[in-house]
Design an enzyme around this catalytic site. Structure first.
Site, short mmCIF file in Angstrom:
data_model
loop_
_atom_site.label_atom_id
_atom_site.label_comp_id
_atom_site.label_asym_id
_atom_site.label_seq_id
_atom_site.Cartn_x
_atom_site.Cartn_y
_atom_site.Cartn_z
N ARG A 97 34.18 98.92 49.47
CA ARG A 97 34.71 97.66 48.75
C ARG A 97 34.97 98.08 46.81
O ARG A 97 33.76 99.31 47.10
CB ARG A 97 34.00 96.65 48.55
CG ARG A 97 34.00 95.34 47.57
CD ARG A 97 32.95 93.75 47.92
NE ARG A 97 31.26 94.36 47.92
CZ ARG A 97 30.90 93.91 47.94
NH1 ARG A 97 31.19 92.09 48.43
NH2 ARG A 97 29.22 93.42 47.74
N ARG A 151 30.64 98.27 42.30
CA ARG A 151 29.36 98.00 42.61
C ARG A 151 28.14 98.96 42.46
O ARG A 151 28.16 99.44 43.61
CB ARG A 151 28.96 96.64 43.59
CG ARG A 151 29.56 95.27 43.01
CD ARG A 151 29.70 94.53 43.86
NE ARG A 151 28.11 93.81 43.96
CZ ARG A 151 27.99 93.47 45.00
NH1 ARG A 151 29.18 92.23 45.19
NH2 ARG A 151 26.13 92.93 45.42
N ARG A 180 19.64 94.69 52.25
CA ARG A 180 20.12 93.52 51.23
C ARG A 180 20.18 93.08 53.06
O ARG A 180 20.14 91.74 53.03
CB ARG A 180 21.71 93.82 50.83
CG ARG A 180 21.45 93.77 49.04
CD ARG A 180 22.01 94.67 48.83
NE ARG A 180 23.33 94.00 48.68
CZ ARG A 180 25.02 94.67 48.49
NH1 ARG A 180 25.03 95.52 48.57
NH2 ARG A 180 26.13 93.81 48.51
N ARG A 219 19.68 81.09 49.45
CA ARG A 219 19.70 82.94 50.04
C ARG A 219 18.06 82.53 50.80
O ARG A 219 17.48 83.23 51.18
CB ARG A 219 19.83 84.18 49.21
CG ARG A 219 20.61 84.47 49.06
CD ARG A 219 20.86 85.76 48.10
NE ARG A 219 21.61 87.26 49.01
CZ ARG A 219 22.86 86.76 47.56
NH1 ARG A 219 23.36 86.32 47.14
NH2 ARG A 219 23.07 87.86 48.61
N LYS A 223 32.41 86.55 51.72
CA LYS A 223 32.28 85.28 51.45
C LYS A 223 33.31 85.31 49.73
O LYS A 223 33.34 83.94 49.19
CB LYS A 223 30.75 85.01 50.63
CG LYS A 223 29.34 84.90 51.92
CD LYS A 223 28.32 84.83 51.47
CE LYS A 223 27.95 86.39 50.39
NZ LYS A 223 27.92 87.46 51.21
#
Ligand code: ADP
Ligand code: ADP
Ligand code: ZN
Length: 218
Positions: free
Chosen positions: A127, A161, A172, A88, A13
């Protein structure tokens, strides 16, 4: 044009939203980015959200819908918006309807990035982003062109992160399945959902999204 990018953590996203910002001058509203900024600045919202985010659970609907409303108020009426990571939950989807209606905006597309769950853990744990401009990278799938230097701003500092670890990602993903995937039928009933293969190469995903956005112009 107002669009939602929907997909589990690591679906792409943020990557695709930032490309739309560059190619179309749209504005990306990422509740995750806004919450991380609030945590960093230790605002009252940030203090409330920190532990919830670290656990991979969802921040309250009131908080995220509040920050989305405020963010929209800072934009010109004609500015196209990409909602990244919002809504969400069903409650957030209903809030977004009200927030948009209040501001004379309509939702044009909900683009669902369809991905294979097994790939997400690898995407998330690899990431990292540029600490100065936020450009996204990946250990295996998108290294900077010059090692240690951001392609976009030539910065040399990168960050990861705290919630991008395997355990939190599982939480998640479960949150996505339980609370976020069920909002799709709301938008399906309006005929505005398009599915894109999020497992394809980044450029192919970008092209597929462009085709959807351009098809509605004619
Ligand atoms: P999201 O915002 O949905 O959580 P990101 O856009 O941050 O996802 O992407 C997660 C990670 O996967 C990033 O490191 C990104 O560089 C990488 N990535 C994004 N799209 C693809 C893709 N199509 N193929 C391979 N890796 C991708
Ligand atoms: P990802 O890019 O991996 O999908 P985000 O950056 O969108 O993750 O979100 C990171 C965390 O911020 C979430 O795990 C959640 O704790 C919080 N968060 C972000 N957006 C929302 C939202 N719309 N509702 C509730 N919590 C949110
Ligand atoms: Zn940079």
């Amino acid at each position: 044009m107002n669009i939602i990018l929907l997909g589990p953590p690591g679906a792409g996203k943020g990557t695709q939203a930032s490309r739309l910002v560059e190619s179309r001058g749209m504005v990306q509203l990422s509740t995750g980015d806004m919450l991380r900024a609030a945590v960093k600045a230790q605002t009252p919202i940030g203090l409330k959200a920190k532990a919830v985010m670290e656990a991979g659970e969802l921040v309250s609907d009131e908080i995220v819908s509040g920050i989305i409303g405020e963010a929209l108020d800072g934009l010109g009426a004609g500015t196209g918006v990409i909602f990244d990571g919002y809504p969400r939950t069903e409650a957030q989807a209903h809030s977004l309807d009200a927030i948009l209606a209040d501001r004379g905006r309509t939702l044009d597309h909900v683009i669902e990035l369809d991905v294979d769950e097994d790939a997400l853990v690898e995407r998330i744990t690899g990431r990292f982003t540029c600490a100065s401009c936020g450009e996204g990278y990946h250990d295996s799938f998108k290294q900077p062109k010059v090692e240690g230097e951001c392609d976009k701003c030539h910065g040399h500092e990168f960050k990861r992160r705290p919630d991008d670890n395997e355990e939190t990602v599982r939480t998640r993903m479960a949150e996505y399945r339980a609370k976020t995937a069920p909002i799709l039928p709301i938008y399906e009933a309006r005929g505005i959902v398009s599915r894109v293969d999020g497992m394809a190469d980044m450029d192919d995903v970008t092209a597929a999204i462009a085709a959807i956005l351009d098809s509605s112009k004619s």
